[in-house]
Design an enzyme around this catalytic site. Structure first.
Site, short mmCIF file in Angstrom:
data_model
loop_
_atom_site.label_atom_id
_atom_site.label_comp_id
_atom_site.label_asym_id
_atom_site.label_seq_id
_atom_site.Cartn_x
_atom_site.Cartn_y
_atom_site.Cartn_z
N LYS A 1 6.26 14.70 -95.16
CA LYS A 1 5.98 15.15 -96.59
C LYS A 1 5.51 16.72 -96.69
O LYS A 1 5.80 17.46 -98.04
CB LYS A 1 4.68 14.72 -96.74
CG LYS A 1 5.44 12.78 -96.35
CD LYS A 1 3.72 11.73 -97.04
CE LYS A 1 4.27 10.05 -96.58
NZ LYS A 1 3.38 9.49 -96.59
N GLN B 1 -2.70 7.87 -95.70
CA GLN B 1 -1.81 7.83 -94.75
C GLN B 1 -2.40 6.66 -93.81
O GLN B 1 -2.86 6.63 -92.95
CB GLN B 1 -1.14 9.01 -93.47
CG GLN B 1 0.06 8.45 -92.58
CD GLN B 1 1.31 8.40 -93.42
OE1 GLN B 1 1.60 8.88 -94.63
NE2 GLN B 1 2.60 7.27 -93.17
N ASP C 1 1.04 7.15 -104.33
CA ASP C 1 2.06 6.34 -103.22
C ASP C 1 1.92 4.69 -104.34
O ASP C 1 2.58 3.85 -104.07
CB ASP C 1 0.72 6.14 -101.83
CG ASP C 1 1.10 6.55 -100.88
OD1 ASP C 1 3.18 6.83 -101.07
OD2 ASP C 1 1.00 6.77 -100.02
#
Ligand code: NAD
Length: 290
Positions: free
Chosen positions: A53, A97, A120
């Site tokens: 990322k 994460q 997200d």
């Protein structure tokens, strides 16, 4: 003829477009988009995802930061970090994460993220807005798949779309997107899961199959009708003697045998995984442009 849904080529093209938009933002005196990632512990796969990322952010001209936290961090301390990120005006969007250590309740953490920074798209506010077709952050993988369908101009209206897997991050939002009134969309959707009866039969009736269950080569040639569009979301690490690392990535579709029967198919690797990054970058750009 089978057309490969080439995530590598498409993601590279879209990243150039994003980079051009970033340049425009900067030329207009706006701030550089900034994505932060929170990594708790040192899970190998999570390290790889977070590093990828960061690399992708750099490629398009975003700023990125990594907040590394100890595996043993308490839930309260992690919630404190989330609060800090919520109120840090320099950060446009951030992700936590997954997976998180077992002593932390994931849902609590997800709900603590400011929905405006939830790139997200996992916060219930964003999930609810998606359901009502309101502006929101779409979870990155379904978003990437929608972009892929759109860029390859795949017809979706009136088609039967069968999705295998009903998780909150892939299958469920994908079913909402494919059934909504728009393009891509307007499908008749069947959402299959581990309790579905006659799954092979259901999949055989699909014009579009989206496999997101995490079971290597689950979708076999006898389950796919001629000319179907097949999107493979699955990522499973399997042992392999053919690679230096001793493992390779395997999708949910038996690609070799299924591909010749399809009109379009996405490979693994080189398909949806790379489009997921595009989805995240687009969400971050939107967050920065607000
Ligand atoms: P999950 O484990 O949360 O959900 C799996 C779903 O599949 C469940 O709804 C379950 O009911 C269903 N399922 C399991 N076995 C089944 C069976 N035999 N028949 C029918 N349905 C079955 O998984 P997830 O997070 O949605 O991920 C699914 C796969 O996609 C995994 O391989 C994951 O690694 C991969 N993934 C890839 C990307 C990407 O960027 N390409 C992103 C997210 C997830």
């Amino acid at each position: 003829m089978t057309i490969l849904l080439d995530g590598k080529k498409l993601s590279a093209e879209i990243k150039l477009e994003i980079a051009a938009e970033v340049k425009q933002l900067i030329a207009a005196g706006k701030k550089v988009p900034h994505l932060a990632a929170v990594l708790v512990g040192n899970n190998g796969a999570s390290e790889t995802y977070v590093a990828s990322k960061a690399k992708n952010c750099e490629e398009v001209g975003f700023m990125s930061s990594l907040i590394r936290l100890d595996e043993g961090i308490s839930e309260t301390a992690l919630l404190g970090k989330i609060d800090e990120l919520n109120s840090n005006a320099d950060i446009d969007g951030f992700i936590v994460q997954l997976p998180l250590p077992k002593h932390i309740v994931v849902q609590k953490i997800m709900e603590a993220i400011d929905p405006k920074k939830d790139v997200d798209g996992f916060h219930p506010v964003n999930a609810g807005r998606l359901l009502q077709n309101l502006p929101c952050y779409i979870p990155a993988t379904p978003y990437g798949i929608m972009i892929m369908l759109e860029r390859y101009k795949i017809e979706t209206a009136g088609k039967h779309c069968v999705i295998i897997g009903r998780s909150n991050i892939v299958g469920m939002p994908m079913s909402v997107l494919m059934s909504r009134n728009g393009y891509p969309g307007n499908c008749t959707v069947t959402l299959c899961h581990s309790k579905t009866n006659n799954l092979a039969e259901v999949v055989r009736s699909a014009d579009i199959v989206i496999a997101a269950l995490g079971s290597p080569k689950f979708v076999t040639v006898d389950m796919v009708k001629d000319g179907a569009v097949v999107i493979d979301v699955g990522i499973t690490r399997i042992e392999s003697k053919d690679t230096k690392s001793g493992f390779k990535i395997c999708g949910d579709v038996d690609f070799e045998n299924v591909a010749p029967k399809c009109s379009y198919i996405s490979p693994v690797p080189g398909g949806v995984g790379l489009m997921t990054i595009v989805g995240l970058l687009k969400n971050t750009l939107n967050a920065a442009s607000r």
